[in-house]
Every structure is written in structure tokens, then in C-alpha cells.
Design an enzyme around this catalytic site. Structure first.
Site, PDB file in Angstrom:
ATOM      1  N   HIS A 148      -0.432   1.024   9.307  1.00 57.76           N
ATOM      2  CA  HIS A 148      -1.686   1.182   8.458  1.00 57.76           C
ATOM      3  C   HIS A 148      -2.687   1.869   9.123  1.00 57.76           C
ATOM      4  O   HIS A 148      -3.810   1.934   8.756  1.00 57.76           O
ATOM      5  CB  HIS A 148      -2.302  -0.217   7.766  1.00 57.76           C
ATOM      6  N   GLY A 173       0.882  -1.165   0.024  1.00 60.89           N
ATOM      7  CA  GLY A 173      -0.040  -0.058   0.053  1.00 60.89           C
ATOM      8  C   GLY A 173       0.869   1.298   0.077  1.00 60.89           C
ATOM      9  O   GLY A 173       1.838   1.128   0.256  1.00 60.89           O
ATOM     10  N   SER A 174       0.227   2.329  -0.661  1.00 58.00           N
ATOM     11  CA  SER A 174       0.879   3.675  -0.486  1.00 58.00           C
ATOM     12  C   SER A 174       0.830   4.037   0.952  1.00 58.00           C
ATOM     13  O   SER A 174       0.139   3.699   1.595  1.00 58.00           O
ATOM     14  CB  SER A 174       0.374   4.569  -1.517  1.00 58.00           C
ATOM     15  N   HIS A 223       3.506   5.058   2.814  1.00 57.39           N
ATOM     16  CA  HIS A 223       4.429   4.711   3.977  1.00 57.39           C
ATOM     17  C   HIS A 223       5.921   5.337   3.297  1.00 57.39           C
ATOM     18  O   HIS A 223       6.698   4.962   3.688  1.00 57.39           O
ATOM     19  CB  HIS A 223       4.526   3.080   3.832  1.00 57.39           C
TER      20      HIS A 223
END
Ligand SMILES: Nc1ncnc2c1ncn2[C@@H]1O[C@H](COP(=O)(O)OP(=O)(O)O)[C@@H](O)[C@H]1O
Ligand SMILES: Nc1ncnc2c1ncn2[C@@H]1O[C@H](COP(=O)(O)OP(=O)(O)O)[C@@H](O)[C@H]1O
Ligand SMILES: [Mg+2]
Ligand SMILES: [Mg+2]
Ligand SMILES: [Mg+2]
Ligand SMILES: [Mg+2]
Lengths: 214, 333, 333, 214
Positions: C219, C54-55, C57
Site C-alpha cells: 500500500h 483496496g484497489s 493491486h
């Protein structure tokens, strides 16, 4: 009726307390139109002065004592107010030389030299919304009081009243020096923190003189 | 206020101590008076470079101490200029016999304290030249202000001056490089939310949920105007306009485009800003030949960014590209 | 929610586009399917390394694409694993004939999508080996959980595996390095305030003004326990305890100490954390021989940090020190 | 009374709408015990499915249509639910082969294969607080209804009721798979978002079948 080293120590003791007491308020004024640290800065400086004064010899001259205030402020306050107030105390001390006692004219000389020191470093003019707006009326009022024959304590009382009024008078101004100058019109309606603290310091001088004379 | 700190009074001391521990290969920390100097100290025969100012802008300045950049950095209390004593000590530690350049951001406090320090260092027989950085176009440079502030452009000044010192330029030449970089560098910042100074415990200013502040500095001072939140591209347009018109930057110019985070804005957003800034420059015929993106000159956890544009010629490009080895900027070594 | 974005739907696409523009010397961006690959593509004869997830990070993972680290990165939507298609495309682009290593953080979504992608790449004749990173000691690794999460330790795995690929190790050897790093790496995180996912518009969890969340992931998932705010040193003690006891790390060990910011915590605080962590390790006789401090594996603008400790031997030290040239990590070149 | 391609398209149309309608609610459930993107993920996927369905030939078999759903979900949803639901549709499609019509047993086969697909990929067991807690009761109820002679629509109605009850039954559970498993006891009291969305999808299938049977 003149002021000596006991007045200086009472003045500085008072200032330490007043600054500590007004720390939050001064920083809040600074948060409105500056960076919110003015109370913190001065409190750091005068706390250090307090420690330094513990080692002040009993027979120190007022000039020597104020020079100690000056060098301590310069080396602990930082920011704009450190060099400015430090220079004020340094020049004030130089004006006193090694006289053990200060008369009414001496008080005027002290205040004038202090103000000139701030101008020398900061190049502010009256109306620029800086601490000069407390110092300059104080110097003027002191001169008038001395000319009218007031005692040193009376001179300081007049200076203190004028400094307080001067601090208040910064409220409607646009700033032309220091951080508040970045704000343009948005500085209007806020009191300059440095003018306020200078008024507190000059008021402490007057209170100490009144008590000394008392 | 929630922060990963112990006593607010010790924030700077502890942080700089940690910095020294983490980067012992690059720097040495003097705890009192507090300054950070290159491991190994001054380079004999080379110009030393000292910068400093209030803390809270990390990695500026200590993060730029090392080969090819600063010789020493002097961290003051949070958002407050250091006093002259540590500046003098750092200046002495940075002198390799060729004099020392002071790089000073244009704030009354920094200017006055560095001025005093320069006088004192001079009295110790060290030649000091000072260059004032004032790249912030949000502030009018006029007789009626304290002049433009020094903000993110400081990194570019420090990098290029550091490279000049490293290649052996003399003090006047290094100062000339710093002055030149400053003269071709313009910056503008925006804040979405202010940071919180540890000893204050409250944000420096409060913005409602649909407001942003345009033209902010890096000390939590309020900015030039408060407007309603807009899409990133519109905000970038607002910022780039004054930057480009000021120098002005013109078609055919080669530039460094530097998108700087203020500390609390994620990198994801930095690049969204970079994307549009690059396209605006391209439209105007300005060629981006170098770039820098990230948190370099911060304002604690402020949410926001600044955009800096520096006009590059061959010399500045070469100085920018020269090897640098610091905690926060590192290439070529 | 205030963010420097345009349409929340385009956040990742625009950010990655900006990333590509800013670092065109290092990377090439494929817009559809979306992935980031080294400028120049795969190195013939060398193992390729692909990571992703996922973006939100950033700089992970795209910031680690370049010489000595990743060959390609696949950014998914914010906090959501990418689908197999771009992973397959990135894998093909990374294959220099010696096979491709997938470095996958241990989340069900990442594992499943990379698994599918590996099958599809295999069908294209590319040999893929996957290494799962699961360094987070906040989660019990048991039959009753999805296992430990992959968090900041991923950077260490990617760095060392990248160095192994660069020196010419074959696929099994590179995978063995990645597995080894993961096996000697432990991380724990804390949050003071959650980040805000752009399309959600609200924080992932809400902490009151005197609460912190211990054992968070990256997250915005809530953590292991919610406690009252404590001084930084006490929080560090809470985090380091489980880390050190888990491997365990013992007196005489040499380690990398990595203090990672979650995105919204200023660097000033990172070093306060580093300082105490270093002193705890010193007290236990554990020698910190390498360090890393900064925002490397973030969770949007989350306020908080994680601490990672990796046990180093000569080989891992050499791989850590090997030259790396990426947007976010650069030394030796 | 069997279900054909028109049922599949009605089912998927319904699902597109239901998912879009519940996007925020599903993400909110996911924010409680996950990462707050489940509604967003599914909506991205089914929006893509909607576009793909525009190009579906009129004479497509139910199996082919469901395979298109599967591959579209796999290549657009991401996260955990993408591969899991994608595999569910893929295995369900495979179970149908190229039969043009589905009877009650076919519905049971479809649901069973779908559930088995999820288990194959995700290895969850009933009670792990995942979408399996919607699928498994649905499969069981469908089997019972078919054995009792229900129509395809009746079978789906029974499955939907059981799936909804199953989703609700996740509330008191501790999670053992997916992100919610990180929370331990703190997941108690929250409904699993994947179980909820699976119940919505199965309910859409039942609604579409009821409408088709008319
Ligand atoms: N050029 C100047 N001349 C006189 N006083 C000044 C000048 N610049 C700033 N000041 C005073 O300094 C005060 C701010 O001091 P302080 O907050 O301690 O420092 P800083 O602005 O560096 O944070 C202002 O309120 C103003 O009174
Ligand atoms: N191993 C598994 N088996 C079955 N279902 C699972 C598994 N892991 C997660 N899920 C389901 O996936 C849902 C979460 O999906 P989603 O939020 O879209 O993905 P992510 O968790 O990657 O963000 C959970 O609510 C749960 O029902
Ligand atoms: Mg101030
Ligand atoms: Mg200040
Ligand atoms: Mg997700
Ligand atoms: Mg989710």
C-alpha cells in the site's frame, strides 16, 4: 609506400580504442534519434574483434584480417550496424583478395567495396542520414586523391576528412532509413550516430596509415 | 537508475537463465548461442516458428515459446537485434523437417540479422520463410522511412501462426496466416515516461510532468508528437482514430481488441483504456469478439500503453482460440 | 503525476467496468454496490469464495475470479478496504447453498469491514467463515503490531482454496485449506520507487536515487529499513533469509517459488531475481517444484518485487495444479 | 441548557466542513506513517453524510441523527477508520436512546460509548498511537468537567481540548495498532492521523455547542 598487415592491425587497434573511448558519446547521439545503443553495440563488437585478433597469424593477409573483423562484427554487434558494418568489412576484404600489400588504388577499391556492401544490405542513398553519408564522400575523396597521385596514407587522410565532414553534414537532414526515419522532422539538428562512427573508423585507418608510413 | 540487476552486461543472460529455470516444463535455454526453445525441441513433421529481437520487451518473445505458439525465441541484447548466429542455431533447433518460419519485427537491425540467418540456415538445408510484422500506424509506410515498425501486433501474429503450425499447416500456409494477421492488424502507442536501458542508465527520452509522447515505438525511440497530458479517454480517441481509419475498420467488422501495457503502467489503467476503446468501437458498429489486456510487448519500465486492433474472420478466430501453453499466454490446455 | 486516467474519483469504477467488458466470458460486474462475480454466479452446492480489499493491486483480486479460484471479488477504493455493503452483496451472490469463505488480507481496515459484512451475511442466513492471510515476514507478528500483513501469498491461498471449493470440499474443509496454505507461506518485498495514489498525486514515499526500501507492504507504506541500492543477488539474499528462517524452510522441502512484481518493474528483472532465488534454495537443499513469476499482487506502479515461498505437500501441489480459468491465472482448461 | 437536534446538525455540518478543509493535511499525515488516504476516506464519508442529512426529518432525535451518521460512515468510508468511527457514532447514538435533549451527563455518556465502541472493534489501548489517544483523554476530561458542574458546551470544550492534546501526544509514540505499527521506531515524530481527525470531530462538537448555546 604501400600498406600491409601491420597497418591493418594498427587500424583495428586504433578503432577498438576509439570506439571504446566514444562509446557513451555514440550512444548519446543514438538516444537523440534512435534507441541509444550504437556505442554499446560497436564497443561489444570491437572488443570481440580485439580478442579475435590475438589469434591472428603473423603472416595473415590484410584481406584475411579484415574478413575476421567482418565475421566477428556480424556475429557480435547485432542491431542495424552489425550487419551493415560487417558487410562493409566483408566486401572490403573480398576486394583485397589475398594481396599482401595495398597501394593507393587498393585503398580506393577497399573503401568502394565497403561502401557498396553497406548499400547492398541497407539500400540507403546519400542524404538519407545514415552511415552512407560518411562512406560515400570518403570513397569520392579517396578516388580523387588517388587520381592526384596521393600515397595510400594520403588517400586515407582525404577519405577521413571527407567522412568527418559527411558525418557533420547529416545534422540538418531528415532521416529516410533506420530508426531515425520514424522521427520525421524531429531528427533535424542531430548527427547520425552511424555516420559519426564510420567517420571515426575511417579516421582510425588514416591515423594508422600515417603512423605506419611515419 | 535503480534496477534489480547485477552487472548491466549480464542482464539478458541472467534473465533468460532465470526464465529457463522458472519454466523448465515449457522451455529449454541454450546459453551460448543464446536462445530459448520448446522443451523437447521441434515437433517432427510440423513447421517450426522462430521469432526474436532485442530484449526489454518481455514477455515477448521467450514468453510465447511453447505448444501452439513459437518453437524458439532469440533474445538479443536490450533493444538490439540478435546477431545471425543464435538465430541460425534456433532455426536448426526448431526444424522438424517441414521448414521454419521467421517472424521478424520491422526494424532495420532485425530484418538484416534475420536475413543473414535465413541465408545461413538455407545453406544448412533448412527452408526458411520470413514474415515481417509492421503494425505500427504511428510511422508512415513510405519510401522515406524504414517502414512501419513491428510492435504489439506481433503477439497476434505469433499466436495465430503458432496455431496454424500446430494444426499441421505447411510452411507456406503458416507464412500465409502470419502475413494475413499482419495485414489486418494495426497498433498505436503512447508513452507517459520512457524506460531506462540498463547500460545507458538514463531514460531514452525525458518528458516533463505534463507531457506525453504519442506514437512511440517499443525501443524508447521518441514518438510522433509530444502533447500535453490529457484524460485517458481523449488519449484513446487520439490513438484509435488513426488505427481505425488506416485499415480501415468498418461497421460490422469483428475484431480482437488488445490493450497492451508498456511495462510501467498499472493494470488498473489498462482497463480504463480498454473501457473507452471498447465504447468507441461499439459506437462505430465494430464488434469486439476477443480481447487481450496486459503487459505483453513492453519497453522495459516505460509508462504507457498501446492499442492493437485485429480484424477477425472465422479462421483467425479459430486460430486465436486454439490451445496455447506458454509462460505468458495460456489457455485451452 | 501522469496517469492514464480520467477523473481520479472514477478510477476504480471505470477500471472495473473495463475489466468486465474485457472478460465478459469470465465475469459479471455489479456496478453498485461494486463487485465482480463469476459469469453465471455461484455454483450450486459448492462453497463460494469471496476476497477483496483496496484497489491498486491488480490483477488481485478481480483477476482471480473464475473457475477454480474466486467466486467474487470486492474492489475498494485505491488502497482502501471496501465497506461492508458490497462485501455482503458479493457474499450473497457467491452463495451456492454451501456457505462462503472470506479470504481477507490482514489489515485493520479489511479485517473490520469483512467482519461486519460476515455478521450481516450471517443475518441473511449465509454461513461465512473468514481466513486471514498474513504472509509478510517483514512485519513482526506480536502484540505490539497489527500483526503480519497479507501480501502476495494471497494468490496462493486463493488458488488452492479455489481448487478445494471446485472439487466439492465443504466450507470447513475449504477454510482449512486456506489456513494451511497461509501457514506454510512466507513473503518479503522490496521497493525501488513508490507508486502514486491517483487522488494523492504524489508518491507514497520518496527514495533517493541510490536507496531502496526493504520490507515494504503493498500500500505504499514505507518498509522496515532503507538501505543503499545493492546488486539484485544481494537484495534477494536479504529477502530470502528472513523468509526461509521464519517457517523455517528446510533441506528436503518442496516449494512453490513465486517472484511477484509490484507493477513498475519489468519482467526482465523478475527473472533475474528468480534466478538467484532458485539458486539460493537449491544450495539449501530446498526443491522448487512449482514456480510463478510476474505482476500478480501489485502496488500501482511501484518499482520492486516480492518473493513468496510456499511449502508444498502432495495435496497442495494437486490443488495448485488443478485447472483454473481466470483473467490473470489460467491453466488446465 | 441542554443540546438538541439543532446541535447535532450544526456539529455534523461543521464536521463535514472541517474534514473537507483538512482532507489533504490528514492524508499527508497518513502518508507519513500509513497509506495516505485518511483524509480522502473521511471526506468521502462525511460528504455522503451531508447528502443523507438533507433527508433527515426535522423532528429527528439526536440519537437517530447520529445513527444515520454511523451507518453512512460504515457504508462509505471503508478502511480502518470507517468501521471504527462508524461504531463510535453507532454506540454513541445507542447511548442517547431517543432522548430529545442531552445534558452534561448525556454528553459524557455519548463520548464514553463512542470511545468504547472504537475499543470494542479495534482493541487499541491508550498509547497505541491511534484515535483512542484522542478519545480517551476526551472522555476523561468530559467526565471531570461534568462532575465539576460544567454545561454540555463546557463539557465538550474540555473534551475537545483534551482530544487535541491527546492527538498531539501521539507524536513521540511507536504505534501498536493499524498500519503505522508496521513502521516500528520510524513512526516516532509523526502525529497519528486518526487521532487528529477524531480531535477535529470532537472540536467541531464543542464549537457547535458553543454556537448553539450562543
Ligand atoms: N538502411 C541503412 N543503411 C545504412 N545505414 C543504416 C541503415 N539503417 C541504419 N543505419 C545506420 O545504423 C545506425 C544505427 O546503428 P545501431 O544503433 O547500432 O543499430 P540499431 O538502429 O539497430 O539500434 C544509424 O545511425 C545509421 O547510420
Ligand atoms: N485498531 C485500531 N484501533 C483504533 N484506531 C485505529 C486502529 N487501527 C487504525 N486506527 C486508526 O485509523 C487511522 C487510519 O485510518 P485510515 O487511514 O482511514 O484507514 P487505513 O489505515 O485502512 O488506510 C489511524 O490513524 C488510527 O488512528
Ligand atoms: Mg541504435
Ligand atoms: Mg538497437
Ligand atoms: Mg487505506
Ligand atoms: Mg490510511
Amino acid at each position: 609506400m604501400s600498406l600491409g598487415i601491420s597497418w591493418v592491425t594498427a587500424w583495428i587497434d586504433d578503432t577498438v580504442e576509439v570506439v571504446s573511448h566514444n562509446r557513451t558519446r555514440l550512444s548519446e547521439l543514438d538516444r537523440e534519434i534512435g534507441d541509444g545503443d550504437h556505442g554499446e553495440n560497436l564497443d561489444r563488437g570491437f572488443s570481440a574483434v580485439k580478442v579475435k585478433f590475438d589469434t591472428l597469424p603473423d603472416d595473415a593477409t590484410p584481406g584475411a584480417a579484415l574478413k575476421l573483423v567482418a565475421t566477428t562484427l556480424i556475429s557480435t554487434v547485432g542491431g542495424a550496424s552489425g550487419p551493415l558494418l560487417g558487410t562493409a568489412f566483408l566486401k572490403g576484404a573480398q576486394a583485397l583478395g589475398d594481396a599482401p600489400e595495398i597501394n593507393a588504388d587498393g585503398v580506393v577499391a577497399l573503401l568502394t567495396a565497403a561502401r557498396d556492401g553497406v548499400v547492398l544490405r541497407g539500400k540507403a542513398e546519400p542524404g538519407d542520414k545514415t552511415m552512407i553519408d560518411a562512406w560515400t564522400p570518403a570513397v569520392d575523396a579517396a578516388g580523387e586523391a588517388a587520381a592526384a597521385g596521393a600515397s595510400p596514407a594520403g588517400v586515407l587522410r582525404a577519405a577521413a576528412a571527407a567522412a568527418s565532414a559527411g558525418a557533420e553534414s547529416t545534422e540538418p537532414l531528415v532521416a529516410r532509413k533506420g530508426r531515425a526515419s520514424y522521427l520525421g522532422e524531429r531528427a533535424i539538428g542531430h548527427r547520425d550516430p552511424g555516420a559519426e562512427s564510420s567517420a571515426l573508423i575511417i579516421t582510425a585507418a588514416a591515423d594508422a596509415a600515417a603512423a605506419t608510413e611515419g | 537508475m535503480k534496477k534489480l540487476i547485477n552487472d548491466p552486461k549480464n542482464v539478458v543472460d541472467e534473465s533468460v537463465e532465470g526464465f529457463g529455470l522458472a519454466h523448465a516444463d515449457l522451455v529449454t535455454v541454450s546459453p551460448d548461442p543464446l536462445f530459448v526453445v520448446r522443451a523437447g525441441g521441434a515437433t517432427q513433421g510440423h513447421v517450426g516458428i522462430v521469432s526474436g529481437g532485442g530484449s526489454g520487451h518481455e514477455p515477448l518473445h521467450a514468453g510465447f515459446v511453447g505448444h501452439g505458439m513459437l518453437t524458439a525465441a532469440v533474445p538479443g541484447p536490450v533493444f538490439t537485434s540478435p546477431t545471425p548466429d543464435p538465430i541460425v542455431a534456433a532455426t536448426i533447433a526448431s526444424d522438424g523437417g517441414a521448414g521454419v518460419l521467421h517472424i521478424v519485427k520491422n526494424y532495420t537491425g532485425d530484418v538484416l540479422n534475420f536475413e543473414t540467418a535465413a541465408d545461413l540456415a538455407d545453406a544448412e538445408g533448412i527452408r526458411v520463410v520470413s514474415v515481417i510484422v509492421d503494425d505500427d500506424v504511428a510511422v508512415k509506410d513510405s519510401l522515406f522511412t524504414a517502414g512501419r515498425r513491428g510492435v504489439a501486433g506481433t503477439v497476434v501474429v505469433e499466436k495465430c501462426a503458432g496455431a496454424a503450425a500446430e494444426r499441421g499447416d505447411d510452411l507456406d500456409a503458416v507464412a500465409a496466416v502470419a502475413t494475413k494477421v499482419n495485414s489486418v492488424t494495426r497498433t498505436m502507442g503512447v508513452a507517459l515516461a520512457a524506460g531506462i536501458v540498463p547500460h545507458a542508465g538514463e531514460p531514452s527520452f525525458t518528458l516533463s510532468d505534463d507531457e506525453i509522447e504519442i506514437g512511440i515505438g517499443i525501443h524508447g525511440e521518441p514518438g510522433r508528437e509530444r502533447i500535453a497530458l490529457e484524460p485517458a479517454d481523449a488519449i484513446v480517441d487520439r490513438m484509435l482514430g488513426p488505427i481505425l481509419d488506416d485499415l480501415p475498420f468498418e461497421s460490422g467488422d469483428r475484431v480482437l481488441l488488445f490493450v497492451n501495457g508498456m511495462g510501467g503502467t498499472p493494470l488498473l489503467e489498462h482497463y480504463i483504456v480498454y473501457r473507452h476503446a471498447a465504447s468507441v468501437l461499439a459506437e462505430r458498429g465494430i464488434e469486439v469478439t476477443r480481447s487481450l489486456v496486459g503487459n505483453y510487448v513492453t519497453s522495459l519500465e516505460m509508462q504507457g500503453i498501446s492499442i492493437t486492433v485485429t480484424k477477425l474472420d472465422d479462421e483467425l478466430t479459430e486460430l486465436w482460440d486454439a490451445p496455447v501453453e506458454t509462460a505468458a499466454l495460456r489457455w485451452g490446455r
